[in-house]
Design an enzyme around this catalytic site. Structure first.
Site, short mmCIF file in Angstrom:
data_model
loop_
_atom_site.label_atom_id
_atom_site.label_comp_id
_atom_site.label_asym_id
_atom_site.label_seq_id
_atom_site.Cartn_x
_atom_site.Cartn_y
_atom_site.Cartn_z
N GLU A 144 0.72 -0.83 -0.24
CA GLU A 144 -0.18 0.06 -0.03
C GLU A 144 1.02 1.39 0.13
OE1 GLU A 144 -1.19 2.80 0.61
OE2 GLU A 144 -2.79 2.62 2.42
N GLU A 153 4.44 8.48 -4.22
CA GLU A 153 5.22 8.12 -3.26
C GLU A 153 6.20 7.06 -3.65
OE1 GLU A 153 2.61 6.83 0.19
OE2 GLU A 153 2.08 8.86 0.36
N1 SAH Z 1 0.89 -1.13 4.79
C1 SAH Z 1 0.48 -0.27 5.89
C2 SAH Z 1 1.35 1.19 5.98
C3 SAH Z 1 1.10 1.80 4.34
S1 SAH Z 1 1.70 3.21 4.47
C4 SAH Z 1 -0.98 -0.14 6.09
O1 SAH Z 1 -1.58 -0.53 4.88
O2 SAH Z 1 -1.49 0.22 6.82
C5 SAH Z 1 3.27 2.86 3.65
C6 SAH Z 1 4.63 2.64 4.46
O3 SAH Z 1 5.46 2.21 3.48
C7 SAH Z 1 5.19 3.91 5.07
O4 SAH Z 1 5.12 3.60 6.62
C8 SAH Z 1 6.43 3.97 4.54
O5 SAH Z 1 7.46 4.45 5.32
C9 SAH Z 1 6.63 2.72 3.77
N2 SAH Z 1 7.49 2.40 2.76
C10 SAH Z 1 7.24 3.50 1.49
N3 SAH Z 1 7.84 2.64 0.31
C11 SAH Z 1 8.97 1.83 0.95
C12 SAH Z 1 9.77 0.90 0.37
N4 SAH Z 1 9.88 0.93 -0.79
N5 SAH Z 1 10.37 0.12 1.13
C13 SAH Z 1 10.22 0.10 2.57
N6 SAH Z 1 8.95 1.01 3.22
C14 SAH Z 1 8.33 1.61 2.32
#
Ligand code: SAH
Length: 684
Positions: A144, A153
């Protein structure tokens, strides 16, 4: 350890590097994060869970072990869903250390320690192999990583890398695909966020029109998306020119390419008009069949029963480089270009068959006029607000004499031009960027308005050609202001130039006041409200972490929100709490107010809203907050071009009936004149 944080000082208007506790940044990030909002997004959570269950079943039906890779695990939620759905093992990758630590605790608390491994890395750093972070490649990819624009993002490069190095060929992906939709519209309201409209000034010697420089008219603007709660835009504020069409989609179960590309669709306008804006949103299918769909479609597209409020995903407004007249039934081509992180649009008339796709590559828009760099979208809207301009015209008319010497202190303001149109014949002075010279040239004013590129405290009599200022004007507006009272920088600047004012100088605005009201939000409360459990998983660790970060500063801070996008109702009358007299200099002592407001309506007191009102002259004010309370239910209308300050109460008071209402909320508000900041405290 200490760290340095850049922030504008509201007493000097200058950027400063402040030494902060090393944890400050991360506490800010957590306190203001969207995690709570995501966890409250029931529609999203339910559909992810359904999609994950279905993917695990498909893998199991093939007789394989289900190995999940969850990129950006946050609280660990999606991995816990996968483990509950029967996945054999989950690799939960999270780059943000405090979140990865929280995920470890949450996973443990929910009893998944043996099934979920939290990896505190960026996914592109994750290794696979017997000694690697992952024993083997995964066959289910869950993520996500989307923002309102879908790809902002960095979802595309992350997927591209994951398919190359971290997952098996033919893996299952949740979501399975994303689709971006567009609709062409005409909207004076939204277009006014992108172009400066001519300003009509009724002066004694007839009507004058202030125009913008031609390079501003033709400027394609900036590439950054404008993301808004489109559901708060009434249908009367735009005209639909095309049906909703699919612009492009991405299949996440196959290798993804993040390199720049473009997509083109043919549109047949359903109405003639001026194509100005592309409205856009996306949906995700959690499964290959598309049965489990989560959509951001606005109210006129989806049935309201499917409606879920969320702030972490909204809708996009894209401005076309120029407005294009279109005719009903006469086909046009819409091209979407994207790089790894952003999307932009161009419209072309369908000319003939020879037009091929390669010919329509469009460069990312680059602002050539500088106005789009100086003014953000709400600022454009504010400058185009004829009603607001009218208040300045009325008040300037009252104070200006033909021999007035004006000094204007405000960022990117039209006030000097207005003053000139209204009869101030002396050269006027303007503390501003040189950019504005173009603007003055377009209106033949370059020898009438002098730009002084100096900070107020460095102003000298030679800047002013030894003249004294008889009228000091400001909107006030400064681009560095975050909270409404940061525009009180005008007061500090006014204090700094005091020695250059005549003894009877007029200061416009003459004063300002801070107003406050207790409100119940329809939805905005969710972004700061604890979740407890989410789809049966205990995420209280996350709540505690947010609470701890909010309390990191001894006093909680207010936060800026454009409340026209966030419906609320008033539970108290608006109350004036502080006044600031610009006719005098900033006092040495703090200004404070204590008192109470009566609660008039039943409801949940989520917080207080605060805003500024500027008193330009007797009986003429500009209000940056509450415009009106539109009905007896207390629904509020807010100034659409300003952010208001919201102070969320740490506990909500709820009252079902008027009789069990606490009669009042007491407050203590303190404006520290040394720092330009306001501290506040409320007791329920
Ligand atoms: N999966 C959770 C949070 C989603 S928010 C849910 O659905 O509730 C997205 C998260 O991904 C954030 O915490 C951000 O720090 C992390 N993130 C984004 N790109 C990333 C990457 N390439 N590798 C690791 N973490 C990542």
């Amino acid at each position: 350890m200490k760290t340095f944080c850049g922030r504008a000082n509201p007493t000097t208007g200058a950027m400063e590097w402040l030494e902060e506790d090393e944890n400050y940044d991360y506490h800010q990030e957590i306190a203001r994060s969207r995690y709570a909002d995501m966890l409250h997004d029931k529609d999203r959570n339910v559909k992810y869970y359904q999609g994950i269950r279905a993917a695990v079943s498909r893998v199991k039906e093939r007789g394989e072990k289900a190995i999940v890779l969850d990129i950006g695990t946050g609280t660990g939620l999606l991995s816990m869903m996968a483990a509950s759905a029967g996945a054999d093992f989950c690799y939960a990758v999270e780059v943000f250390k405090p979140m990865a630590n929280a995920a470890v605790k949450i996973v443990e608390k929910n009893g998944f320690r043996d099934k979920i491994k939290v990896i505190n890395k960026h996914s592109t750093e994750v290794t696979v192999g017997p000694d690697g972070d992952m024993q083997c490649r995964a066959n289910i990819l869950v993520t996500e990583l989307f923002d309102t624009e879908l790809i902002g993002e960095g979802a595309l490069p992350t997927y591209e890398h994951a398919h190359k190095y971290l997952v098996q060929e033919g893996c299952e992906a949740v979501p399975h695909r994303a689709t971006v939709y567009v609709q062409l519209v005409e909207s004076k309201r939204m277009w006014s966020w992108n172009k400066l409209f001519p300003v009509h000034v009724e002066a004694e010697d007839g009507e004058k029109i202030i125009v913008s420089p031609s390079e501003m008219e033709d400027c394609p603007g900036v590439p950054s998306v404008c993301d808004i709660q489109l559901n708060q835009m009434p249908s009367s504020d735009f005209t639909i020119l095309s049906d909703v069409v699919t612009m492009f989609s991405v299949d996440f179960s196959k290798p993804v390419r993040s390199a720049s590309t473009s997509y083109r669709v043919q549109l047949e306008p359903v109405k003639s008009g001026k194509a100005q804006i592309v409205l856009s949103w996306w949906d995700i299918d959690m499964d290959p069949s598309g049965m489990i769909n989560c959509t951001m479609a606005p109210y006129w597209v989806k049935s309201t029963s499917a409606f879920q409020w969320r702030d972490h995903w909204m809708q996009c407004v894209y401005f076309l480089p120029n407005e294009e007249p279109v005719l009903q039934g006469e086909k046009v081509y819409l091209t979407a270009c994207r790089d790894e992180y952003s999307v932009w649009y161009k419209l072309q008339k369908a000319r003939g068959k020879e037009e091929n796709k390669a010919a329509v590559r469009v460069e990312s828009p680059v602002c050539r006029c500088q106005a789009h760099l100086l003014w953000n979208r709400p600022r454009f809207g504010q400058l185009n607000d004829q009603n607001r301009t009218h208040q300045y015209i009325k008040s300037l008319t009252k104070v200006l004499q033909t021999d007035s010497v004006c000094l204007c202190i405000s960022d990117g303001s039209l006030l000097p031009v207005l003053a000139h149109c209204l009869g101030a014949k002396q050269v006027q002075y303007f503390l501003m960027l040189l950019f504005f010279l173009k603007f003055f040239k377009a209106n033949n004013l370059e020898d009438k308005i002098k730009i002084i590129e100096a900070r107020p405290e460095l102003l000298t009599s030679s800047h002013l050609e030894d003249k004294k200022i008889s009228v000091l004007v400001g909107e006030p507006f400064f681009t560095t202001s975050l909270l409404p009272w940061h525009n009180l920088y005008f007061w500090y600047a006014r204090t700094a130039v005091t020695s250059h004012l005549t003894s009877s100088a007029t200061v416009l605005p003459q004063s300002a006041s801070l107003h406050m009201m207790i409100v119940e939000f329809q939805d905005l409360w969710r972004i700061r409200s604890p979740c407890g459990t989410c789809e049966g998983f205990d995420v209280q660790t996350m709540d505690d972490m947010i609470k701890n970060s909010l309390n990191f500063r001894e006093s909680k801070e207010a936060e800026p929100h454009p409340l026209w996008e966030y419906p609320c109702k008033s539970l108290s009358d608006p109350q004036e709490v502080l006044t600031f007299d610009f006719r005098k200099t900033v006092p040495e002592y703090s200004l404070s107010a204590e008192g109470s407001v009566n609660l008039l309506r039943k409801g949940r007191s989520h917080g207080a809203v605060l805003w500024m009102e500027y008193h330009l002259a007797a009986d003429i004010s500009v209000n940056t907050g509450l415009m009106q309370i539109s009905n007896e239910k207390g629904n509020c209308e807010w100034n659409p071009h300003c952010k208001q300050a919201v102070y969320f109460f740490s506990s909500v008071i709820e009252s079902e009936t008027l009789s069990d209402l606490p009669s009042a909320v007491t407050y203590a508000i303190n404006f520290n004149t040394k720092t330009g900041e306001i501290a506040m405290d409320f007791k329920l």
